[in-house]
Design a protein around this motif. Structure first.
Motif, short mmCIF file in Angstrom:
data_model
loop_
_atom_site.label_atom_id
_atom_site.label_comp_id
_atom_site.label_asym_id
_atom_site.label_seq_id
_atom_site.Cartn_x
_atom_site.Cartn_y
_atom_site.Cartn_z
N ALA A 102 15.58 65.64 60.99
CA ALA A 102 14.59 66.42 60.22
C ALA A 102 14.14 67.64 61.01
N LEU A 103 13.92 67.47 62.31
CA LEU A 103 13.51 68.59 63.17
C LEU A 103 14.62 69.65 63.22
N GLU A 104 15.85 69.21 63.39
CA GLU A 104 16.97 70.15 63.49
C GLU A 104 17.20 70.89 62.17
N ALA A 105 17.02 70.20 61.05
CA ALA A 105 17.19 70.86 59.74
C ALA A 105 16.13 71.95 59.55
N GLU A 106 14.89 71.66 59.89
CA GLU A 106 13.84 72.66 59.77
C GLU A 106 14.06 73.79 60.77
N CYS A 107 14.53 73.45 61.95
CA CYS A 107 14.85 74.47 62.96
C CYS A 107 15.87 75.45 62.41
N ALA A 108 16.92 74.96 61.78
CA ALA A 108 17.95 75.83 61.22
C ALA A 108 17.36 76.78 60.17
N ARG A 109 16.46 76.27 59.33
CA ARG A 109 15.81 77.11 58.32
C ARG A 109 15.00 78.22 58.98
N LEU A 110 14.25 77.87 60.04
CA LEU A 110 13.37 78.83 60.69
C LEU A 110 14.15 79.84 61.53
N VAL A 111 15.24 79.43 62.12
CA VAL A 111 16.09 80.38 62.86
C VAL A 111 16.61 81.45 61.90
N ALA A 112 16.94 81.06 60.67
CA ALA A 112 17.39 82.03 59.67
C ALA A 112 16.29 83.03 59.32
N LEU A 113 15.02 82.65 59.54
CA LEU A 113 13.89 83.54 59.29
C LEU A 113 13.54 84.41 60.49
N GLY A 114 14.20 84.17 61.63
CA GLY A 114 13.94 84.98 62.82
C GLY A 114 13.36 84.23 64.00
N ALA A 115 13.12 82.92 63.83
CA ALA A 115 12.60 82.11 64.95
C ALA A 115 13.71 81.87 65.98
N THR A 116 13.30 81.43 67.16
CA THR A 116 14.24 81.10 68.23
C THR A 116 14.06 79.64 68.62
N ARG A 117 15.16 78.91 68.70
CA ARG A 117 15.12 77.52 69.17
C ARG A 117 15.05 77.56 70.69
N VAL A 118 14.10 76.83 71.28
CA VAL A 118 13.95 76.81 72.73
C VAL A 118 14.56 75.54 73.30
N ARG A 119 14.04 74.38 72.89
CA ARG A 119 14.61 73.12 73.41
C ARG A 119 14.10 71.93 72.60
N LEU A 120 14.90 70.90 72.57
CA LEU A 120 14.51 69.64 71.95
C LEU A 120 13.95 68.74 73.05
N LEU A 121 12.76 68.22 72.83
CA LEU A 121 12.17 67.25 73.75
C LEU A 121 12.35 65.88 73.10
N ARG A 122 13.19 65.06 73.67
CA ARG A 122 13.49 63.74 73.12
C ARG A 122 12.34 62.76 73.35
N ALA A 123 12.24 61.78 72.48
CA ALA A 123 11.22 60.74 72.60
C ALA A 123 11.30 60.12 74.00
N ASP A 124 10.12 59.82 74.56
CA ASP A 124 10.09 59.31 75.93
C ASP A 124 9.36 57.98 76.07
N GLY A 125 9.16 57.26 74.99
CA GLY A 125 8.45 56.00 75.05
C GLY A 125 6.97 56.16 74.76
N GLU A 126 6.42 57.33 75.03
CA GLU A 126 5.02 57.62 74.73
C GLU A 126 4.90 58.60 73.56
N ASN A 127 5.78 59.59 73.53
CA ASN A 127 5.77 60.61 72.48
C ASN A 127 7.08 60.60 71.71
N GLU A 128 7.00 60.90 70.43
CA GLU A 128 8.21 61.05 69.62
C GLU A 128 8.85 62.40 69.94
N SER A 129 10.06 62.58 69.50
CA SER A 129 10.78 63.83 69.72
C SER A 129 10.07 64.99 69.04
N CYS A 130 10.16 66.16 69.65
CA CYS A 130 9.68 67.40 69.03
C CYS A 130 10.61 68.52 69.47
N LEU A 131 10.55 69.62 68.76
CA LEU A 131 11.43 70.74 69.04
C LEU A 131 10.58 71.97 69.32
#
Length: 144
Positions: A102-131
């Protein structure tokens, strides 16, 4: 007990209207009507002294629930990491690879609008993944 107050989130930027219109697309926000007495925002901007033209812009949540976003032109460019950023909640309730998809799909939409993907932070046991991403002027935000 203190009363709840509304907040406005303000962005310093070089091109207020460009950045505002980007965030309208990201969040489903709308541009408010032109000020009273003006048919369009362009008419309003032309009525201002040259040094003030395009110096600010805003966008609103059409439901009235989310905060107003205000964009103001500043002379200096962005130099360091934001101290405050927006988390765009696209993965709420999702975990694991379903959340990452879901994060990657929204990232692709926003990159098409001019956003830049920086990095994916994977879940670490305390926090869920975020981009981590950047808007059209390099301001950091997260897809969460």
């Amino acid at each position: 007990m203190a009363s709840v107050r509304q907040v406005q989130v303000t962005f310093d930027c070089a091109e207020p209207e460009r950045v505002a219109r980007f965030w309208c697309e990201v969040l489903g926000y709308v541009v408010p009507p032109a000020p009273e007495g003006f048919a369009t925002w362009e008419d309003f901007h032309r009525s201002q002294p040259p040094e003030q033209r395009g110096s600010s812009f805003a966008c609103l949540d059409p439901t009235g629930v989310g905060p107003r976003l205000y964009f103001q032109r500043v002379p200096e460019g962005k130099v360091v990491k934001n101290r405050v950023h927006l988390d765009v909640r696209v993965g709420t309730g999702l975990v694991g690879e379903e959340r990452v998809a879901a994060l990657e799909a929204e990232c692709a939409r926003l990159v098409a609008l001019g956003a830049t993907r920086v990095r994916l932070l994977r879940a670490d046991g305390e926090n869920e993944s975020c981009l981590v991403m950047q808007d059209v002027e390099g301001n950091e935000f997260c897809l969460d």
